[in-house]
Design a protein around this motif. Structure first.
Motif, PDB file in Angstrom:
ATOM      1  N   ILE A  36       0.842  -1.209   0.000  1.00 38.90           N
ATOM      2  CA  ILE A  36       0.000   0.000   0.000  1.00 38.90           C
ATOM      3  C   ILE A  36       0.875   1.257   0.000  1.00 38.90           C
ATOM      4  CG2 ILE A  36      -1.673   1.318   1.392  1.00 38.90           C
ATOM      5  CD1 ILE A  36      -2.829  -1.484   2.227  1.00 38.90           C
ATOM      6  N   LEU A  37       1.965   1.220   0.787  1.00 41.47           N
ATOM      7  CA  LEU A  37       2.872   2.375   0.818  1.00 41.47           C
ATOM      8  C   LEU A  37       3.598   2.537  -0.517  1.00 41.47           C
ATOM      9  CD1 LEU A  37       4.326   1.912   4.428  1.00 41.47           C
ATOM     10  CD2 LEU A  37       2.608   3.581   3.696  1.00 41.47           C
ATOM     11  N   GLU A  38       3.993   1.421  -1.134  1.00 44.45           N
ATOM     12  CA  GLU A  38       4.617   1.478  -2.477  1.00 44.45           C
ATOM     13  C   GLU A  38       3.660   2.109  -3.481  1.00 44.45           C
ATOM     14  OE1 GLU A  38       7.401   1.132  -3.988  1.00 44.45           O
ATOM     15  OE2 GLU A  38       8.678  -0.049  -2.655  1.00 44.45           O
ATOM     16  N   ALA A  39       2.387   1.740  -3.377  1.00 47.24           N
ATOM     17  CA  ALA A  39       1.388   2.331  -4.279  1.00 47.24           C
ATOM     18  C   ALA A  39       1.355   3.847  -4.088  1.00 47.24           C
ATOM     19  CB  ALA A  39       0.007   1.718  -4.025  1.00 47.24           C
ATOM     20  N   GLY A  40       1.391   4.288  -2.843  1.00 45.35           N
ATOM     21  CA  GLY A  40       1.425   5.731  -2.571  1.00 45.35           C
ATOM     22  C   GLY A  40       2.667   6.370  -3.170  1.00 45.35           C
ATOM     23  N   HIS A  41       3.790   5.720  -2.970  1.00 50.79           N
ATOM     24  CA  HIS A  41       5.077   6.268  -3.438  1.00 50.79           C
ATOM     25  C   HIS A  41       5.143   6.297  -4.975  1.00 50.79           C
ATOM     26  CE1 HIS A  41       9.147   7.576  -3.186  1.00 50.79           C
ATOM     27  NE2 HIS A  41       9.714   6.428  -3.492  1.00 50.79           N
ATOM     28  N   HIS A  42       4.275   5.545  -5.643  1.00 52.00           N
ATOM     29  CA  HIS A  42       4.198   5.599  -7.102  1.00 52.00           C
ATOM     30  C   HIS A  42       3.172   6.618  -7.589  1.00 52.00           C
ATOM     31  CE1 HIS A  42       6.910   2.185  -7.228  1.00 52.00           C
ATOM     32  NE2 HIS A  42       7.054   2.437  -8.509  1.00 52.00           N
ATOM     33  N   GLY A  43       2.734   7.483  -6.702  1.00 46.59           N
ATOM     34  CA  GLY A  43       1.884   8.593  -7.138  1.00 46.59           C
ATOM     35  C   GLY A  43       2.682   9.547  -8.012  1.00 46.59           C
ATOM     36  N   PRO A  44       1.975  10.352  -8.804  1.00 48.77           N
ATOM     37  CA  PRO A  44       2.664  11.362  -9.620  1.00 48.77           C
ATOM     38  C   PRO A  44       3.075  12.507  -8.699  1.00 48.77           C
ATOM     39  CG  PRO A  44       0.291  11.647  -9.784  1.00 48.77           C
ATOM     40  CD  PRO A  44       0.515  10.446  -8.897  1.00 48.77           C
ATOM     41  N   SER A  45       4.169  13.192  -9.030  1.00 45.54           N
ATOM     42  CA  SER A  45       4.463  14.398  -8.251  1.00 45.54           C
ATOM     43  C   SER A  45       5.082  15.460  -9.140  1.00 45.54           C
ATOM     44  CB  SER A  45       5.356  14.097  -7.050  1.00 45.54           C
ATOM     45  OG  SER A  45       6.621  13.610  -7.428  1.00 45.54           O
ATOM     46  N   VAL A  46       4.697  16.693  -8.848  1.00 47.66           N
ATOM     47  CA  VAL A  46       5.156  17.836  -9.636  1.00 47.66           C
ATOM     48  C   VAL A  46       6.689  17.908  -9.556  1.00 47.66           C
ATOM     49  CG1 VAL A  46       4.884  19.473  -7.705  1.00 47.66           C
ATOM     50  CG2 VAL A  46       4.727  20.297 -10.072  1.00 47.66           C
ATOM     51  N   GLY A  47       7.321  18.016 -10.719  1.00 48.39           N
ATOM     52  CA  GLY A  47       8.787  18.059 -10.747  1.00 48.39           C
ATOM     53  C   GLY A  47       9.432  16.821 -10.150  1.00 48.39           C
ATOM     54  N   PHE A  48       8.668  15.718 -10.046  1.00 49.27           N
ATOM     55  CA  PHE A  48       9.122  14.462  -9.414  1.00 49.27           C
ATOM     56  C   PHE A  48       9.683  14.750  -8.016  1.00 49.27           C
ATOM     57  CE2 PHE A  48      11.707  10.281 -10.027  1.00 49.27           C
ATOM     58  CZ  PHE A  48      10.611   9.522  -9.700  1.00 49.27           C
ATOM     59  N   MET A  49       9.023  15.643  -7.261  1.00 49.66           N
ATOM     60  CA  MET A  49       9.554  16.038  -5.947  1.00 49.66           C
ATOM     61  C   MET A  49       9.254  15.027  -4.844  1.00 49.66           C
ATOM     62  SD  MET A  49       7.100  19.291  -4.768  1.00 49.66           S
ATOM     63  CE  MET A  49       7.873  19.636  -3.186  1.00 49.66           C
ATOM     64  N   GLN A  50       8.251  14.145  -5.058  1.00 50.05           N
ATOM     65  CA  GLN A  50       7.937  13.103  -4.073  1.00 50.05           C
ATOM     66  C   GLN A  50       7.881  13.696  -2.649  1.00 50.05           C
ATOM     67  OE1 GLN A  50      10.732   9.635  -5.256  1.00 50.05           O
ATOM     68  NE2 GLN A  50      11.435  11.388  -6.483  1.00 50.05           N
ATOM     69  N   PRO A  51       6.947  14.649  -2.444  1.00 52.33           N
ATOM     70  CA  PRO A  51       6.987  15.443  -1.206  1.00 52.33           C
ATOM     71  C   PRO A  51       6.455  14.729   0.037  1.00 52.33           C
ATOM     72  CG  PRO A  51       5.066  16.066  -2.501  1.00 52.33           C
ATOM     73  CD  PRO A  51       5.824  15.054  -3.319  1.00 52.33           C
ATOM     74  N   GLN A 136      -4.703   8.716  -3.015  1.00 51.76           N
ATOM     75  CA  GLN A 136      -5.695   7.981  -3.807  1.00 51.76           C
ATOM     76  C   GLN A 136      -5.137   6.622  -4.239  1.00 51.76           C
ATOM     77  OE1 GLN A 136      -8.733   8.296  -4.102  1.00 51.76           O
ATOM     78  NE2 GLN A 136      -9.408   7.273  -5.969  1.00 51.76           N
ATOM     79  N   ASN A 137      -3.863   6.575  -4.623  1.00 51.15           N
ATOM     80  CA  ASN A 137      -3.235   5.282  -4.939  1.00 51.15           C
ATOM     81  C   ASN A 137      -3.305   4.331  -3.742  1.00 51.15           C
ATOM     82  OD1 ASN A 137      -2.501   5.865  -7.546  1.00 51.15           O
ATOM     83  ND2 ASN A 137      -0.287   5.895  -7.180  1.00 51.15           N
ATOM     84  N   MET A 138      -3.001   4.847  -2.549  1.00 52.17           N
ATOM     85  CA  MET A 138      -3.031   4.005  -1.340  1.00 52.17           C
ATOM     86  C   MET A 138      -4.445   3.503  -1.069  1.00 52.17           C
ATOM     87  SD  MET A 138      -0.677   6.510   1.017  1.00 52.17           S
ATOM     88  CE  MET A 138      -0.885   5.594   2.558  1.00 52.17           C
ATOM     89  N   TRP A 139      -5.406   4.356  -1.341  1.00 50.38           N
ATOM     90  CA  TRP A 139      -6.808   4.024  -1.070  1.00 50.38           C
ATOM     91  C   TRP A 139      -7.264   2.892  -1.998  1.00 50.38           C
ATOM     92  CZ3 TRP A 139     -10.062   9.002   0.097  1.00 50.38           C
ATOM     93  CH2 TRP A 139     -11.083   8.705   0.996  1.00 50.38           C
ATOM     94  N   LEU A 140      -6.903   3.008  -3.269  1.00 47.61           N
ATOM     95  CA  LEU A 140      -7.262   1.970  -4.243  1.00 47.61           C
ATOM     96  C   LEU A 140      -6.547   0.665  -3.913  1.00 47.61           C
ATOM     97  CD1 LEU A 140      -7.124   4.167  -7.483  1.00 47.61           C
ATOM     98  CD2 LEU A 140      -9.190   3.342  -6.328  1.00 47.61           C
ATOM     99  N   ALA A 141      -5.264   0.758  -3.549  1.00 46.47           N
ATOM    100  CA  ALA A 141      -4.512  -0.448  -3.196  1.00 46.47           C
ATOM    101  C   ALA A 141      -5.129  -1.121  -1.968  1.00 46.47           C
ATOM    102  CB  ALA A 141      -3.041  -0.098  -2.942  1.00 46.47           C
ATOM    103  N   SER A 142      -5.544  -0.325  -0.984  1.00 48.19           N
ATOM    104  CA  SER A 142      -6.170  -0.885   0.222  1.00 48.19           C
ATOM    105  C   SER A 142      -7.438  -1.640  -0.143  1.00 48.19           C
ATOM    106  CB  SER A 142      -6.530   0.230   1.212  1.00 48.19           C
ATOM    107  OG  SER A 142      -5.394   0.959   1.564  1.00 48.19           O
ATOM    108  N   CYS A 143      -8.243  -1.036  -0.989  1.00 53.29           N
ATOM    109  CA  CYS A 143      -9.492  -1.684  -1.415  1.00 53.29           C
ATOM    110  C   CYS A 143      -9.173  -2.990  -2.139  1.00 53.29           C
ATOM    111  CB  CYS A 143     -10.284  -0.713  -2.283  1.00 53.29           C
ATOM    112  SG  CYS A 143     -11.855  -1.351  -2.884  1.00 53.29           S
ATOM    113  N   ALA A 144      -8.175  -2.966  -3.023  1.00 52.33           N
ATOM    114  CA  ALA A 144      -7.775  -4.180  -3.746  1.00 52.33           C
ATOM    115  C   ALA A 144      -7.332  -5.282  -2.782  1.00 52.33           C
ATOM    116  CB  ALA A 144      -6.648  -3.857  -4.733  1.00 52.33           C
TER     117      ALA A 144
END
Lengths: 216, 216
Positions: A36-51, A136-144
């Motif tokens: 679930i955390l990996e799914a979050g970390h694969h979210g898009p981020s502006v300038g790839f800043m991964q904030p 949102q990625n984490m939320w979808l992964a949790s549901c899955a």
């Protein structure tokens, strides 16, 4: 490329993901949490800043304090609703922090990536928008994974900073409760409870300019 | 419940979704566009306020004006980068508005749902966070459909309001370019171009309080 079964699975999770407030105490396997955390970390981020950072809260003592902060805010907000609406509000279960085995505080660090993050210079809040996409990625992964997640947004940020030792410049975007549930809702809770209705999508679509509903 | 194949598909789309800037002119079937918008409309929203609208831009004239607004901003931002970093920035392709058959302006209406939206009273920006979650759903759906999407964040909001007749209180959160591509990246463009690196997830996880990397 995605075949039809894969597409169906993706739309299924998008449609079935719900905001949940009731959890069982059943523990969450470490491998599931990591996915679930990996799914979050694969979210898009502006300038790839991964904030983002993820604070995994399992301590009962800390959960008690977070639940106190959210309940205080709930009671403060109830004052703004009147008559039946107030009673309806007070009857809603708005968080399950003490029940859920894990709460994840997702934060946003606006200083990550330096002073001139590509794309963020134009619209500064793209850092928090990126963090929301990760959530949102984490939320979808949790549901899955057959897990329930709930986004708690009733708190003063400084209360959460105090409880979790978060520095003043870091934004505690969300408290995400996570756990198994035997009450996975088939509709949004605020829809079933009669608080709000789902809008018709067609009324939200415009063509080429605001308020133009005629396709050109 | 989701079986293993379904879970795999969901993680696959989360990992393969990319921000794309190069598009083919091949048209997008109306049914596919509708599914992507439905995915957005199934995003979570604070107090179930559903604050989003979707402006579907297909007019070449409007695309020209949006491309002008983003290019103006790109040149203005280039001034903040110096020496090699500036040249590297100017070499990046940061938008594909004129190429993409469709650009979707996703907006957020902070007045929707009335003055006291449940949960938004505590943290007002939860309306734009909800809109970002809707965008992430659209992005995943686009990827599942074999389409490429790009989030353009180089613009002054008032330029976009002027071009699309958007009222002053409505927030034009994002311009999302949508189309087929023959250059779907397997890594984030800013990673392949050497602009930024992906961080190690383990360094972003804390336990029970900020900066504590020891699991308790």
């Amino acid at each position: 490329m995605f075949n039809q079964n894969e597409k169906d699975a993706i739309y299924k999770v998008i449609e079935n993901r719900r905001d949940v407030r009731s959890f069982l105490s059943k523990p969450i396997p470490e491998s599931v949490l990591q996915r679930i955390l990996e799914a979050g970390h694969h979210g898009p981020s502006v300038g790839f800043m991964q904030p983002w950072n993820f604070i995994i809260i399992t301590s009962d003592k800390i959960k008690e304090r977070l639940a106190w902060a959210t309940d205080k805010e709930r009671r403060a907000l109830a004052i703004h609703y009147e008559n039946e609406r107030q009673q309806k509000f007070l009857n809603l279960k708005i968080e399950g922090i003490k029940e859920a085995p894990i709460t994840i505080c997702v934060t946003c660090d606006p200083t990550r990536g330096g002073s001139h993050v590509l794309g963020r210079n134009s619209i500064p809040e793209t850092d928090v928008l990126s963090t929301a996409c990760a959530i949102q990625n984490m939320w979808l992964a949790s549901c899955a994974e057959g897990l329930a997640m709930g986004w708690v947004s009733f708190y003063k940020k400084n209360d959460v900073r105090d409880i979790l030792d978060i520095p003043p410049h870091i934004d505690p975007i969300a408290l995400m409760s996570l756990g198994y549930t035997d009450q996975y809702p088939d509709k949004p809770i605020l829809e079933s409870s009669g608080w709000e209705k789902r809008r018709a999508l067609e009324n939200l679509i415009y063509y080429n300019r605001w308020d133009n509903q005629t396709k050109e």
